[in-house]
Design a protein around this motif. Sequence first.
Motif, mmCIF file in Angstrom:
data_model
loop_
_atom_site.group_PDB
_atom_site.id
_atom_site.type_symbol
_atom_site.label_atom_id
_atom_site.label_comp_id
_atom_site.label_asym_id
_atom_site.label_seq_id
_atom_site.Cartn_x
_atom_site.Cartn_y
_atom_site.Cartn_z
ATOM 1 N N VAL A 1 59.791 48.130 40.324
ATOM 2 C CA VAL A 1 59.673 47.105 39.436
ATOM 3 C C VAL A 1 58.399 46.386 39.663
ATOM 4 O O VAL A 1 57.738 46.241 40.609
ATOM 5 N N THR A 2 57.538 46.610 38.436
ATOM 6 C CA THR A 2 56.144 46.028 38.451
ATOM 7 C C THR A 2 56.064 44.571 37.657
ATOM 8 O O THR A 2 56.967 44.405 36.826
ATOM 9 N N PHE A 3 55.197 43.694 37.852
ATOM 10 C CA PHE A 3 54.818 42.642 37.287
ATOM 11 C C PHE A 3 53.397 42.408 36.723
ATOM 12 O O PHE A 3 53.379 41.451 35.615
ATOM 13 N N HIS A 4 52.546 43.326 37.045
ATOM 14 C CA HIS A 4 51.072 43.068 36.007
ATOM 15 C C HIS A 4 50.608 44.561 35.975
ATOM 16 O O HIS A 4 51.134 45.375 36.544
ATOM 17 N N SER A 5 49.574 44.738 34.912
ATOM 18 C CA SER A 5 48.913 46.097 34.470
ATOM 19 C C SER A 5 48.328 46.394 35.908
ATOM 20 O O SER A 5 48.454 47.776 35.718
ATOM 21 N N LEU A 6 47.858 45.992 36.847
ATOM 22 C CA LEU A 6 47.010 46.773 37.800
ATOM 23 C C LEU A 6 48.093 47.569 38.686
ATOM 24 O O LEU A 6 47.974 48.846 38.698
ATOM 25 N N GLU A 7 49.125 46.882 38.946
ATOM 26 C CA GLU A 7 50.229 47.748 39.879
ATOM 27 C C GLU A 7 50.951 48.656 38.916
ATOM 28 O O GLU A 7 51.445 50.084 39.295
ATOM 29 N N ASP A 8 51.222 48.283 37.767
ATOM 30 C CA ASP A 8 51.873 49.072 36.762
ATOM 31 C C ASP A 8 51.167 50.564 36.504
ATOM 32 O O ASP A 8 51.710 51.493 36.286
ATOM 33 N N ARG A 9 49.827 50.507 36.386
ATOM 34 C CA ARG A 9 49.020 51.420 36.106
ATOM 35 C C ARG A 9 49.182 52.456 37.130
ATOM 36 O O ARG A 9 49.030 53.711 37.245
ATOM 37 N N LEU A 10 49.105 51.801 38.567
ATOM 38 C CA LEU A 10 49.348 52.819 39.637
ATOM 39 C C LEU A 10 50.393 53.600 39.628
ATOM 40 O O LEU A 10 50.592 54.653 40.026
ATOM 41 N N VAL A 11 51.655 52.815 39.591
ATOM 42 C CA VAL A 11 52.948 53.211 39.291
ATOM 43 C C VAL A 11 52.931 54.465 38.582
ATOM 44 O O VAL A 11 53.448 55.603 38.733
ATOM 45 N N LYS A 12 52.499 54.121 37.142
ATOM 46 C CA LYS A 12 52.680 55.171 36.123
ATOM 47 C C LYS A 12 51.850 56.391 36.410
ATOM 48 O O LYS A 12 52.459 57.585 36.233
ATOM 49 N N LEU B 1 57.831 44.678 43.176
ATOM 50 C CA LEU B 1 56.475 44.488 43.782
ATOM 51 C C LEU B 1 56.097 43.045 43.521
ATOM 52 O O LEU B 1 56.757 42.609 42.978
ATOM 53 N N GLY B 2 54.944 42.668 44.186
ATOM 54 C CA GLY B 2 54.608 41.373 44.003
ATOM 55 C C GLY B 2 55.334 40.247 45.174
ATOM 56 O O GLY B 2 55.652 40.581 45.915
ATOM 57 N N VAL B 3 54.833 39.033 44.502
ATOM 58 C CA VAL B 3 55.257 37.948 45.550
ATOM 59 C C VAL B 3 56.601 37.426 45.173
ATOM 60 O O VAL B 3 57.201 37.750 44.123
ATOM 61 N N ARG C 1 45.400 33.838 37.034
ATOM 62 C CA ARG C 1 44.838 35.158 37.449
ATOM 63 C C ARG C 1 44.091 35.321 38.641
ATOM 64 O O ARG C 1 44.080 36.109 39.408
ATOM 65 N N THR C 2 43.421 33.954 38.846
ATOM 66 C CA THR C 2 42.569 33.886 39.907
ATOM 67 C C THR C 2 43.498 33.748 41.283
ATOM 68 O O THR C 2 43.186 34.635 42.435
ATOM 69 N N PHE C 3 44.687 33.236 41.418
ATOM 70 C CA PHE C 3 45.564 33.261 42.423
ATOM 71 C C PHE C 3 46.201 34.511 42.798
ATOM 72 O O PHE C 3 46.366 34.936 43.645
ATOM 73 N N GLN C 4 46.289 35.117 41.530
ATOM 74 C CA GLN C 4 46.939 36.505 41.595
ATOM 75 C C GLN C 4 45.774 37.552 42.347
ATOM 76 O O GLN C 4 46.175 38.348 43.360
ATOM 77 N N ARG D 1 49.637 34.636 53.124
ATOM 78 C CA ARG D 1 49.706 36.036 53.793
ATOM 79 C C ARG D 1 51.414 36.145 53.919
ATOM 80 O O ARG D 1 52.100 35.607 54.275
ATOM 81 N N MET D 2 51.588 37.240 53.085
ATOM 82 C CA MET D 2 53.047 37.961 53.266
ATOM 83 C C MET D 2 53.443 38.097 54.515
ATOM 84 O O MET D 2 54.512 37.901 54.793
#
Length: 339
Positions: free
Chosen positions: A257-268, A121-123, A221-224, A146-147
């Motif tokens: 594979v996660t890299f920050h708490s927001l996406e990790d919580r969703l995956v969990k 996940l992520g960039v 954090r703001t860029f994320q 934009r990905m």
Amino acid sequence: MMTLPLSPRVRMQANPQSEGHNPVMLREVLALLQIHSRGTYLDGTFGGGGYTRAMMAEAPAHLFALDKDPDAITRGQALQDHFAVNDRRAAPTFEIRQGNFRDMATLFADVAPFDGIVLDLGVSSFQIDQAERGFSFRQDGPLDMRMSQSGQSAADLVNQADEATLADIIYHYGEERLARRVARAIVAARQEEPIHRTGQLAAIIRKVVHPDRSRIDPATRTFQAIRIAVNDELTDLERVLETAPGLLREGGRLVVVTFHSLEDRLVKRALQAAAGRVARPSRHMPVTLAEPTNMYRLPHGKPLTPSEDEIQQNPRARSAKIRVLEKTRHIIEPLEGTL
């Protein structure tokens, strides 16, 4: 901390750094996927192709890849062409397709079920390292992010959203406690001149957010947050987590594979729900199964994290976690603890 062996074939044949990309926790990902020559596997976030190349070296399996970034598709097409011409092992295949992983059920309806699916996940490193893509606050470039290289850009969002919307995005997606201050500074700055460069935005943020003990750049954090909003990343993640388990063959695994708490919580939460485990109202209460005829299990009670050696060699791995779900038709006894 769990450490898994990396096969000699991967060490010798798949050197991701030589391709400009260093995939995080490669050893663990390969071990969890349990790649075999008769299997069919999907790299749902091709990016730089590090995982795909290593999977190719692991066994002559049937490999597919997916990405929404046109640049990643170009890299994957070159690999696909090279693989078709030069690889003579028994019955291997490789194909890359373009699209959002939220739509993988439709995009691979003719291929599924899979023996393994991996999502990083992520960039990607390629996106960060190319200043012209506008993801990095360390290099000045157009404020894009934009990905898929289409739709609303980061510059559009930063220059058009009202202060309250910006503050909500920065707070919820970046977990920035000074979100209101940052949003206020952005609105004030754009009244003087439009914000079209990553360097401009980073400088604005650094004036109102100062370094702390974490040593993380104040703009991080703001860029994320802006990147997540521009690409609707959390919505896409929720949708792929709903559909990906259903694309697995019996015994197949979804590795995320996660890299920050927001996406990790969703995956969990998604993997727990798929495995029929419910959140405990109290840490003293046992974990229970929602249904006794569960179709999925959690092979590991806790997420895998990188070794200290890997963190030193690849700083991007610092916050990484791996969670895995396995499809099975047998009744599964609950694990102690939680993911």
